[in-house]
Design a protein around this motif. Structure first.
Motif, mmCIF file in Angstrom:
data_model
loop_
_atom_site.group_PDB
_atom_site.id
_atom_site.type_symbol
_atom_site.label_atom_id
_atom_site.label_comp_id
_atom_site.label_asym_id
_atom_site.label_seq_id
_atom_site.Cartn_x
_atom_site.Cartn_y
_atom_site.Cartn_z
ATOM 1 N N VAL A 249 0.808 -1.274 0.050
ATOM 2 C CA VAL A 249 0.080 0.066 -0.157
ATOM 3 C C VAL A 249 1.123 1.272 0.056
ATOM 4 O O VAL A 249 2.001 1.356 0.687
ATOM 5 C CB VAL A 249 -0.877 -0.060 1.176
ATOM 6 N N SER A 250 0.241 2.250 -0.786
ATOM 7 C CA SER A 250 1.190 3.389 -0.967
ATOM 8 C C SER A 250 1.511 4.017 0.518
ATOM 9 O O SER A 250 0.815 3.933 1.241
ATOM 10 C CB SER A 250 0.892 4.519 -1.947
ATOM 11 N N ALA A 251 2.524 4.695 0.438
ATOM 12 C CA ALA A 251 2.949 5.639 2.072
ATOM 13 C C ALA A 251 2.185 6.601 1.987
ATOM 14 O O ALA A 251 1.728 7.085 2.937
ATOM 15 C CB ALA A 251 4.489 6.208 1.691
ATOM 16 N N GLN B 241 -2.591 8.515 6.132
ATOM 17 C CA GLN B 241 -3.676 8.954 6.627
ATOM 18 C C GLN B 241 -4.365 8.202 7.851
ATOM 19 O O GLN B 241 -5.180 8.591 8.384
ATOM 20 C CB GLN B 241 -4.657 8.692 5.422
ATOM 21 N N TYR B 242 -3.398 7.114 8.046
ATOM 22 C CA TYR B 242 -4.267 6.033 9.063
ATOM 23 C C TYR B 242 -3.400 6.593 10.424
ATOM 24 O O TYR B 242 -3.916 5.933 11.687
ATOM 25 C CB TYR B 242 -3.887 4.690 8.876
ATOM 26 N N GLN C 139 3.617 5.437 11.157
ATOM 27 C CA GLN C 139 3.841 4.870 9.914
ATOM 28 C C GLN C 139 5.451 4.829 10.218
ATOM 29 O O GLN C 139 5.992 5.579 10.538
ATOM 30 C CB GLN C 139 3.431 5.850 8.900
ATOM 31 N N LYS C 140 6.111 3.633 9.811
ATOM 32 C CA LYS C 140 7.474 3.475 9.736
ATOM 33 C C LYS C 140 7.662 2.691 8.334
ATOM 34 O O LYS C 140 7.390 1.797 7.831
ATOM 35 C CB LYS C 140 7.583 2.390 10.816
ATOM 36 N N ASP C 141 8.439 3.694 7.485
ATOM 37 C CA ASP C 141 8.937 3.256 6.302
ATOM 38 C C ASP C 141 7.359 2.870 5.378
ATOM 39 O O ASP C 141 6.549 3.843 5.260
ATOM 40 C CB ASP C 141 9.939 2.065 6.190
ATOM 41 N N ASP C 142 7.464 1.537 5.063
ATOM 42 C CA ASP C 142 6.381 1.339 4.138
ATOM 43 C C ASP C 142 5.336 0.386 4.858
ATOM 44 O O ASP C 142 4.526 -0.313 3.848
ATOM 45 C CB ASP C 142 6.944 0.502 3.086
#
Length: 554
Positions: free
Chosen positions: A464-466, A471-472, A488-491
């Motif tokens: 899933v795109s960064a 957004q989450y 979010q951690k990297d990808d």
């Protein structure tokens, strides 16, 4: 003659002394066994609380373990008060039967006689159906909205409104399905028929007559002496349990008590001090699935029992009475874990003079991999609740829906045991030799799980795109003081529950993510403007919704 008489008397006293030494030694050994088995659960952090064993109305073991309050290092004692959870239901059932003895109701009456404004779907529900969980009214604590409802005060009528217009699970009397909702309605009935509040009726008619001075209706605001704080287990150890407003469990689970008060209750209930023989027989006679009225009945290793457990935020409890042997077992815990019913069964076995082997003492045998591979698959306990068995090298791994993976060890070619809890899995074959189901044996009960697949469903990770992942990110509140923090951690995404370690989650769609450490999923939901507003934690048969906290300026 005098000397002969003296010798006989002396011999008698020597015999009496020897007999007393033997009895004392036997009780000492029994006490040591009780202590040993309780301390096993304490050492594995599965138990803190108080335990009582009584034989023939005589207490033979009564002791507290661990802390009533970890922050102040206050120990549990026999005087510590614990929330009872669903042990409350037997008090509610007894209250209804007392009102029947007082000619204020009849358990065969239809509910609409007392509540004319009930929904049309409830018109065939009898009081008896509510007592035996056979009304068909769905269990409101399973509703997704319960996670929010439990946080605020409710009147009994407001609790009923949560499930009043939900469709019935089945026609009244057709089957049994455990429902807290039915016991909430019984509490409303007690208040309407008696003209007293639920807690006042119990105090006047049950607690005071039986001398239960350390029991009552729990409160979030009242100062209650010697009350234990409740805890939950996390990978890092104990954490403070989640919050529930005590108006919510009401007549289904809001009482507190001590080990000795519950012994007084058992002595009063089964000793003829509270109900007539006719009413007691009605209370303990099972209707469906071995469930009577607020109590379950059955036999364990040939011993008849009448019992019930309870669970509420931070507390797990178990109360059992063995009528033929006149043995009472009380286990009250201020930590959420499956230990109390397991511990109660072990203590019962010791009280009956039977040998008990702890999981740590069991011997593992080697089983060929070709046999182990036949057990791999998915076994359905109930709809939505499965046991998954996988093969890792030359050993089996079990996983219950919504829980982590646990290794199991062979005791025989077909019977396996767990070391983390006192439980067994037995694999059953049909006449052709094919594995068709397994039996989960735990706390004296057996649950049959049918094999529905020879494989275990494996979730597939996608990229899933960064931009979407970003957004989450945020904090999602499941309950006051308990949140899921998504970063979010990297990808990929990381999720951390309050008081627990951070764990990665993996995308199987743009909005659905799954854990690998437990069988659970997180689903992100957007509002009408396309902004992420909530998440749903899918774990086992439960779905828990959490609202995203807004950042400043949003």
């Amino acid at each position: 003659m005098g000397n002969l008489s003296f010798c006989r008397t002396k011999s008698f006293f020597l015999f009496l002394l020897v007999s007393l030494l033997i009895i004392t030694s036997a009780y000492s050994q029994e006490t040591e066994l009780y202590e040993k088995y309780v301390k096993h659960y304490v050492s594995t952090q599965k138990f803190m609380g108080s335990v009582l064993v009584a034989k023939n109305n005589r207490i033979v073991f009564n002791k507290g373990f661990g802390s009533a309050n970890l922050e102040w290092n206050i120990p549990n004692t026999p005087e510590t008060k614990f929330r009872l959870g669903s042990i409350t239901k037997q008090f509610t059932a007894a209250a209804v039967l007392l009102l029947e003895e007082q000619k204020k109701l009849n358990t065969d009456d239809l509910l609409k006689k007392y509540f004319p404004d009930i929904p049309s779907t409830w018109e065939n529900i009898k009081i008896f159906h509510l007592l035996t969980h056979s009304s068909g009214i769905p269990n409101f604590t399973n509703f997704p909205e319960y996670q929010e409802e439990q946080l605020t005060p409710h009147t009994p009528e407001e609790i009923v409104d949560i499930f009043r217009y939900k469709p019935l699970d089945f026609e009244p009397g057709e089957k049994m399905n455990y429902s807290n909702s039915g016991y909430i309605v019984l509490g409303c009935l007690i208040e309407k028929v008696s003209g007293k509040t639920y807690q006042d009726f119990l105090k006047k008619n049950i607690f005071d007559p039986l001398g239960m001075k350390d029991s009552g209706y729990d409160s979030n605001t009242a100062i209650i002496d010697h009350r234990a704080a409740g805890y939950s287990l996390s990978p890092k150890g104990y954490i403070n349990a989640g919050y529930v407003h005590m108006s919510i469990p009401f007549s289904a689970g809001a009482l507190y008590s001590t080990t000795e008060d519950l012994l007084r209750w058992e002595q009063g209930l089964f000793g003829g001090k509270l109900l007539s023989d006719k009413s007691l027989a009605k209370m303990i006679t099972p209707y469906k699935n071995n469930y009577a009225s607020g109590l379950t009945t059955g036999t364990d290793d040939g011993h008849k029992f009448i019992q019930h457990g309870g669970g509420i935020q931070g507390f797990m409890t178990h109360l059992a009475w063995y009528p033929d042997d006149k043995i009472t077992i009380v286990v009250l815990s201020n930590v959420n874990s499956p230990a109390p019913p397991q511990l109660a069964r072990n203590l019962s076995s010791i009280a009956h003079g039977e040998k008990v082997v702890l999981p740590s003492e069991k011997k593992e045998i080697d089983v060929p991999v070709e046999i182990l591979s036949q057990y791999v698959g998915t076994y359905e306990l109930t709809p939505g609740l499965n046991i998954m068995i996988t093969l890792s090298g030359d050993s089996l791994i079990s996983q219950v829906s919504g829980q982590g993976k646990i290794p199991i060890f062979a005791e025989t070619e077909t019977v396996f045991f767990l070391r983390v809890v006192d439980a067994q899995l037995e694999f059953i074959r049909d006449d052709s030799g094919k594995v068709t189901h397994l039996l989960l044996k735990q706390s004296g009960t057996e649950n049959n799980a049918v094999k529905i697949s020879d494989t275990v469903f494996e979730r597939k990770e996608i990229k899933v795109s960064a931009d979407i992942l970003s957004q989450y990110a945020g904090t999602y509140e499941l309950a006051p003081g308990f949140s899921l923090v998504v970063t979010q951690k990297d990808d990929h995404l990381m999720v951390q529950a309050t008081g627990q370690p951070q764990n990665p989650v993996y995308a199987e769609s743009e909005t659905m993510f799954f854990y690998k450490v437990v069988d659970a999923q997180i689903e992100f939901l957007k509002d009408e403007n396309g902004k992420v507003a909530h998440l749903i934690l899918h774990q086992g048969p439960r779905d828990m919704k959490a609202k995203k906290k807004l950042n400043q300026g949003e």
